[in-house]
Design an enzyme around this catalytic site. Sequence first.
Site, mmCIF file in Angstrom:
data_model
loop_
_atom_site.group_PDB
_atom_site.id
_atom_site.type_symbol
_atom_site.label_atom_id
_atom_site.label_comp_id
_atom_site.label_asym_id
_atom_site.label_seq_id
_atom_site.Cartn_x
_atom_site.Cartn_y
_atom_site.Cartn_z
ATOM 1 N N TYR A 107 51.873 27.603 52.182
ATOM 2 C CA TYR A 107 50.691 26.745 52.380
ATOM 3 C C TYR A 107 51.058 24.988 52.278
ATOM 4 O O TYR A 107 50.068 24.296 52.362
ATOM 5 C CB TYR A 107 49.519 26.984 51.399
ATOM 6 C CG TYR A 107 48.738 28.152 52.029
ATOM 7 C CD1 TYR A 107 47.521 28.046 52.347
ATOM 8 C CD2 TYR A 107 49.096 29.365 52.077
ATOM 9 C CE1 TYR A 107 46.702 29.006 53.047
ATOM 10 C CE2 TYR A 107 48.442 30.496 52.531
ATOM 11 C CZ TYR A 107 47.383 30.119 52.924
ATOM 12 O OH TYR A 107 46.547 31.196 53.446
ATOM 13 N N LYS B 126 55.574 39.787 46.506
ATOM 14 C CA LYS B 126 56.553 40.766 47.393
ATOM 15 C C LYS B 126 57.970 40.594 46.776
ATOM 16 O O LYS B 126 59.045 40.321 47.709
ATOM 17 C CB LYS B 126 56.397 40.260 48.730
ATOM 18 C CG LYS B 126 56.948 41.186 49.735
ATOM 19 C CD LYS B 126 56.379 42.626 49.828
ATOM 20 C CE LYS B 126 57.156 43.491 50.856
ATOM 21 N NZ LYS B 126 56.680 44.873 50.917
ATOM 22 N N ASP C 118 51.951 44.932 49.229
ATOM 23 C CA ASP C 118 51.474 45.778 50.548
ATOM 24 C C ASP C 118 50.897 46.709 49.553
ATOM 25 O O ASP C 118 49.731 47.378 49.967
ATOM 26 C CB ASP C 118 52.495 46.107 51.488
ATOM 27 C CG ASP C 118 53.965 46.474 50.755
ATOM 28 O OD1 ASP C 118 54.048 46.099 49.470
ATOM 29 O OD2 ASP C 118 54.561 47.392 51.352
ATOM 30 N N ASP D 235 45.486 34.618 49.310
ATOM 31 C CA ASP D 235 44.481 34.696 50.225
ATOM 32 C C ASP D 235 44.237 35.822 51.032
ATOM 33 O O ASP D 235 42.925 36.345 51.224
ATOM 34 C CB ASP D 235 45.154 33.747 51.393
ATOM 35 C CG ASP D 235 44.078 32.969 52.040
ATOM 36 O OD1 ASP D 235 42.837 33.095 52.027
ATOM 37 O OD2 ASP D 235 44.328 32.128 53.135
#
Length: 439
Positions: free
Chosen positions: A176, A243, A296, A320
């Site tokens: 971002y 992740k 995930d 987000d």
Amino acid sequence: MSDYLEKIKSQIPNLQAYAGKYADPIEGEYVVYTGPGQLKVPDRLVVGYIEGDGTGPEVAYAAIKVANAAVEKAYGKARRVLWYEVLVGSKAEKLLGSRLPDQSVEVLKKVRVFLKAPLETPVGGGFRSLNVTLRQIFDLYANIRPVKYFPGLPSPLKNPEKVDLVIFRENTEDVYMGIEWPWNAPEAAKLRDFLRRELKVNIRDDAGIGIKPISKFGTQRIARLALKFAIENKRRSVTIMHKGNIQKYTEGAFRDWAYELARTEFRDHVVLEEELPQYGGKVPPGKVLVNDRIADNMLQQLLTRTGEYDVILAPNLNGDYVSDEAAGLVGGLGVAPGIDVGDWGMMAEPVHGTAPKYTGKNYVNPTATILALELLFRFIGWREAADMILKGVSKTYEAGYFTGDLARQMTEEERKVVKEVLGTQEFAEKVAEIIKTEL
């Protein structure tokens, strides 16, 4: 649209709307930051507001009505808010020639505490997200998004009452930051050449390039805020969402640095998941559990093991994703508030976008913006007014009043609780009425 807006605004006496130039507020005082995260809040408080684009003005003024009712009910004449308009977005471009004028930025630096209704961000080319830019200008490093079920809201879950989450999303780093170039930019060509020549990394010539910085400093200050919040509010756990199994030196580092902070600064208040066997598999009384989950897997576990999660700490992009998914469990983005917090200011905002196809139709749900102001009041220490807003919204839904976005999601069985489907302004007026008469 202008006549519709003017009618709404005329019902709100304590607005100082923009009138051709910025002038000092006609009454009230600014909040004063006396140290990082330390506030001195006057009883006659100036709060900035940005109308926003599309349906932004509709939800902004609806929320301000409710906030005024809550302040009056909680404090009588002892406290009051003056709402001070600051131009950002399409209105600013029309009147001042820029979507983010320098003079508006200077005003926001004085106000420090403000509401931002949704602003337009085109997909693809064009100007950068004003939402991201404002967060970076004011170093609002924590995007805090509570997600809580209200009775009667439509949900895909069998037990939606288990949804009571607070998501802490790092707000200033990750992809971002906008450090990226299109595939055909000279900068992209230079970077591809450098990577091939110096680091032996091959990237196709038709590839756009983005850089994903995640720092120890940025990670640990958001982790500190999340852990402090969990401890002070007696939450059960803080889960680090990452992740790191693939992106080892960015999101993996986010995980490691968050754990490091928990061990060094909050050792007396937390227990790590790996330590549970020595306590018989249970969290000791008075302790907050700190654990982590791969991103995930975390997304699907919110659906299958909802009640196991409480406070979620995530880098920018993951935060987000997970906050939007969580909102979908309790009625959607129309009921999803957020607040961006830094050491020297805060910006309340709904999570949803501008919904331009509904502009001027008095259709969109103002709950997210109403609850954003609930968060703003809570973070400045006006907890009584914040509680009034939260109870007012809850009682409105319990009484069977909903907006169209919620009603259209409901099954035939769920619609049995609906007494009336209201428009944007009528829903806000109902919440304000309940605050004034039933709380």
